[in-house]
Design an enzyme around this catalytic site. Structure first.
Site, PDB file in Angstrom:
ATOM      1  N   ASP A 224     -36.013  32.203  38.303  1.00 24.28           N
ATOM      2  CA  ASP A 224     -37.435  32.041  38.625  1.00 24.28           C
ATOM      3  C   ASP A 224     -38.178  32.058  37.297  1.00 24.28           C
ATOM      4  O   ASP A 224     -38.103  33.038  36.548  1.00 24.28           O
ATOM      5  CB  ASP A 224     -37.925  33.210  39.492  1.00 24.28           C
ATOM      6  N   ASP A 379     -39.382  29.563  52.129  1.00 17.37           N
ATOM      7  CA  ASP A 379     -39.757  30.949  51.821  1.00 17.37           C
ATOM      8  C   ASP A 379     -40.204  31.647  53.109  1.00 17.37           C
ATOM      9  O   ASP A 379     -41.402  31.844  53.336  1.00 17.37           O
ATOM     10  CB  ASP A 379     -40.913  30.964  50.802  1.00 17.37           C
TER      11      ASP A 379
HETATM   12  O1  1PR Z   1     -43.956  25.672  46.477  1.00 16.48           O
HETATM   13  O2  1PR Z   1     -42.838  23.576  45.797  1.00 16.48           O
HETATM   14  O3  1PR Z   1     -44.348  24.760  44.216  1.00 16.48           O
HETATM   15  O4  1PR Z   1     -42.128  25.660  44.797  1.00 16.48           O
HETATM   16  C1  1PR Z   1     -42.247  26.964  44.303  1.00 16.48           C
HETATM   17  C2  1PR Z   1     -40.885  27.547  44.300  1.00 16.48           C
HETATM   18  O5  1PR Z   1     -40.965  28.827  43.690  1.00 16.48           O
HETATM   19  C3  1PR Z   1     -40.329  27.750  45.694  1.00 16.48           C
HETATM   20  O6  1PR Z   1     -38.982  27.315  45.681  1.00 16.48           O
HETATM   21  C4  1PR Z   1     -40.380  29.248  45.926  1.00 16.48           C
HETATM   22  O7  1PR Z   1     -39.227  29.686  46.608  1.00 16.48           O
HETATM   23  C5  1PR Z   1     -40.373  29.796  44.512  1.00 16.48           C
HETATM   24  N1  1PR Z   1     -41.175  31.025  44.369  1.00 16.48           N
HETATM   25  C6  1PR Z   1     -42.510  31.087  44.396  1.00 16.48           C
HETATM   26  N2  1PR Z   1     -42.887  32.370  44.172  1.00 16.48           N
HETATM   27  C7  1PR Z   1     -41.776  33.088  44.027  1.00 16.48           C
HETATM   28  C8  1PR Z   1     -41.726  34.514  43.751  1.00 16.48           C
HETATM   29  O8  1PR Z   1     -40.653  35.117  43.680  1.00 16.48           O
HETATM   30  N3  1PR Z   1     -42.894  35.142  43.585  1.00 16.48           N
HETATM   31  N4  1PR Z   1     -39.443  32.595  44.075  1.00 16.48           N
HETATM   32  C9  1PR Z   1     -40.701  32.242  44.152  1.00 16.48           C
HETATM   33  C10 1PR Z   1     -38.613  32.499  45.076  1.00 16.48           C
HETATM   34  C11 1PR Z   1     -36.614  33.414  45.572  1.00 16.48           C
HETATM   35  C12 1PR Z   1     -35.378  33.075  44.922  1.00 16.48           C
HETATM   36  C13 1PR Z   1     -34.686  34.276  44.367  1.00 16.48           C
HETATM   37  C14 1PR Z   1     -33.780  34.732  45.473  1.00 16.48           C
HETATM   38  C15 1PR Z   1     -32.639  35.598  45.011  1.00 16.48           C
HETATM   39  N5  1PR Z   1     -37.664  33.286  44.655  1.00 16.48           N
HETATM   40  O9  1PR Z   1     -35.653  32.196  43.896  1.00 16.48           O
HETATM   41  O10 1PR Z   1     -34.048  33.834  43.252  1.00 16.48           O
HETATM   42  O11 1PR Z   1     -34.538  35.430  46.430  1.00 16.48           O
HETATM   43  O12 1PR Z   1     -33.113  36.778  44.495  1.00 16.48           O
HETATM   44  P1  1PR Z   1     -32.210  38.089  44.519  1.00 16.48           P
HETATM   45  O13 1PR Z   1     -30.799  37.654  44.371  1.00 16.48           O
HETATM   46  O14 1PR Z   1     -32.645  38.840  43.300  1.00 16.48           O
HETATM   47  O15 1PR Z   1     -32.494  38.790  45.793  1.00 16.48           O
HETATM   48  P2  1PR Z   1     -43.383  24.887  45.380  1.00 16.48           P
END
Ligand code: 1PR
Length: 529
Positions: A224, A379
């Site tokens: 991320d 999400d």
């Molecule tokens: O909406 O098309 O602009 O895309 C934004 C992207 O950013 C989406 O894919 C969304 O999932 C991601 N995103 C937005 N905010 C966050 C955040 O964490 N605040 N991350 C985010 C999503 C989830 C996974 C993470 C897993 C594994 N993060 O990327 O890596 O949950 O984590 P873990 O193994 O530590 O539990 P758009």
């Protein structure tokens, strides 16, 4: 000097990078004469068959290609570069291919997920110079919904099993073509590419040739990425999507360095999510494109990038389509793009009108780059319900009761990094996105993200049961047993993790060893510096 046919779709940068990493220079074909004067030609076809043939015709490349191949000079076709050698493809019946090898291109007819995405092996049918140095049990990266069916068995170099046995590489004189991507198959793929480039002789058979191959479960490292408050681009990690600790954005490392580390540790794929892409326009966010360019120079496994893929209007009023944003990502080294927030809005509009517009980012990008290049990042967050009838969404019966002892829940889609919940559930989202052309689902789970509690098995089972495209299970990995659990209790094709890898709590090699010991098929390849 290798001459490379880039007809303008998909990720040819990774092929260029792979060839250059082997010490060879690359000349890109601009006009048909460049084909005729080539000494060694590589044709890395990407995207959709019809689109490819149309462009080859428009650029007057078709006759030149036929002449080059008929002259029996060295040719390496990759993926669609293999399919182009055949005359007829079910993907675009109205447009003829080159027709240099007898047979046709067919869509996979199997109950397994299509596209066939991931690492699979080769049943070697005859010796070839490209097999020099192989042991025979290596796996290569495939990503395709169609495969070739050759009439003449003598051209078949290898087959691969996916539901049934299909042709995965061919050779006819100096013409070699693979359905798999050597440039995305780690060190093993580079060896195959090197054998082609150096014209390795004599032909060789690997030490062993398996009978029957198995698609490996993939382990994906996710980064991320966002700018911290000082403006530095960092890999961060949230707890249930909250990436701040004591007011600051958590900083777990530099994107290019971490991606390289995970490649060396044996990650099967790397995913970058530009998590503030929903508010920053990626084409103005040049560092992210630079991250991809740098990473793809020395990371030879598939790269996915997400964040901000949607139509956009800049401050000067200039409009950009999601396709243009995606194109820039592909040109910078991405193999797949992932769409998050925009997918939710597209599905809402589809459900409201009851029809597809043909113009959504999912439809446009998959039309040009192929379904396999379009991942939907979901999400979702659990919302508990007292009974199945108390909400107008598909509910599941859960073994994890809600705060009021509720026994049912549905999975609410969110947009803008989990900041806004919508009146749409994850199952419907996945189903409609598949219909519109998505090739894979990246299934996050806000409740589990960063908790180390394990994957949400109920969510994963609900979604895998409702789509036929591959599902990547994400969020919550905390122990080795969680990886085993997700592969034995669900139909997920891959498991994605972030925190445990960033904090060095679990090395990727250990995940692979553990799964291997527990009879889960994986790819083993540790790259030594
Ligand atoms: O909406 O098309 O602009 O895309 C934004 C992207 O950013 C989406 O894919 C969304 O999932 C991601 N995103 C937005 N905010 C966050 C955040 O964490 N605040 N991350 C985010 C999503 C989830 C996974 C993470 C897993 C594994 N993060 O990327 O890596 O949950 O984590 P873990 O193994 O530590 O539990 P758009």
């Amino acid at each position: 000097m290798i001459t490379l046919l880039d007809y303008g779709a998909g990720n040819v940068r990774s092929v260029i990078n792979a060839i250059e990493s082997l010490g060879e220079s690359v000349k890109i074909i601009r006009v048909a004469e460049d084909i005729l004067s080539a000494e060694k030609l590589v044709f890395p076809g990407v995207g959709a068959f019809g689109n490819m043939m149309q462009i080859l015709h428009e650029k007057n490349f078709v006759e030149a290609l036929k002449a080059y191949i008929n002259s029996d000079r060295p040719f390496l076709g990759i993926c669609l570069g293999l399919q182009a050698l055949f005359k007829y493809s079910e993907e675009a019946p109205q447009l003829e291919g080159l027709g240099l090898i007898a047979g046709s291109v067919k869509r996979f007819e199997t109950d397994l997920s299509v596209p066939h995405i991931g690492w699979n092996g080769l049943n070697i049918k005859q010796d070839s110079r490209i097999f020099k140095g192989l042991n025979g049990d290596e796996k290569f990266y495939f990503v395709h919904s169609y495969h070739v069916d050759a009439d003449d068995p003598s051209v078949i170099l290898s087959t691969t099993n996916y539901g049934y046995e299909f042709v995965s590489s061919v050779q006819k004189g100096n013409v070699i073509a693979t359905q798999f991507h050597p440039e995305k198959s780690g060190r093993t793929g580079l060896l195959v590419l090197d054998n082609f480039i150096k014209g390795a002789k004599p032909s060789s058979l690997p030490v062993q040739s398996p009978t029957g191959t198995i698609l490996a479960k993939r382990i994906i490292a996710c980064l991320d990425v966002r700018a911290n408050d000082r403006g530095d681009l960092v890999v961060t990690k949230g707890d249930q999507y909250d990436v701040r600790e004591n007011g600051d954005v958590r900083n777990l490392g530099k994107p290019v360095e971490l991606a390289r580390r995970y490649y060396e540790e044996g990650a099967d794929e790397i995913t970058f999510l530009n998590i503030t892409g929903f508010r920053d326009f990626p084409l103005e966010d040049m560092p992210m494109l630079e991250v991809l360019k740098q990473t793809s120079k020395n990371v030879f496994v598939p790269l996915t990038i997400g964040g901000g893929i949607r139509d956009y209007q800049d401050k000067n009023g200039r409009k950009y389509s999601a396709l243009e944003v995606a194109a820039e990502y592909f040109r910078s080294g991405a193999d797949k793009i992932s769409i998050g927030s925009d997918a939710v809005l597209i599905v809402e509009a589809y459900l409201a009108s009851g029809r597809a517009t043909g113009e959504s980012s999912i439809e446009e990008i998959s039309r040009v780059y192929g379904n396999q290049a379009v991942v939907i990042s979901v999400d979702p967050r659990r919302v508990y319900a007292e009974s199945p009838d108390s909400v107008a969404h598909p509910v599941i019966k859960t073994v994890i009761p809600g705060p009021e002892g509720e026994r049912y829940c549905w999975y609410q889609c969110t947009i803008n990094g989990g900041r806004e919940g919508r009146d749409l559930d994850a199952i419907t989202l996945a189903q409609v996105c598949e219909k519109l052309g998505a090739g894979e689902i990246l299934l996050n789970c806000i409740d589990r993200d960063g908790t180390n509690m394990g994957f949400d098995i109920e969510l994963i089972n609900a979604v895998t049961a409702s789509v036929s495209i591959p599902v990547i299970a994400s969020s919550g990995a905390g122990r080795l047993a969680h990886f085993q659990e997700v592969f034995t209790e669900t139909e997920a094709e891959s498991a994605l993790a972030a925190g445990v890898f960033h904090r060095r709590e679990i090395p990727i090699e250990d995940v692979k060893s553990y799964l291997n010991d527990n009879q889960v098929e994986i790819r083993r390849e540790i790259i030594r510096k």
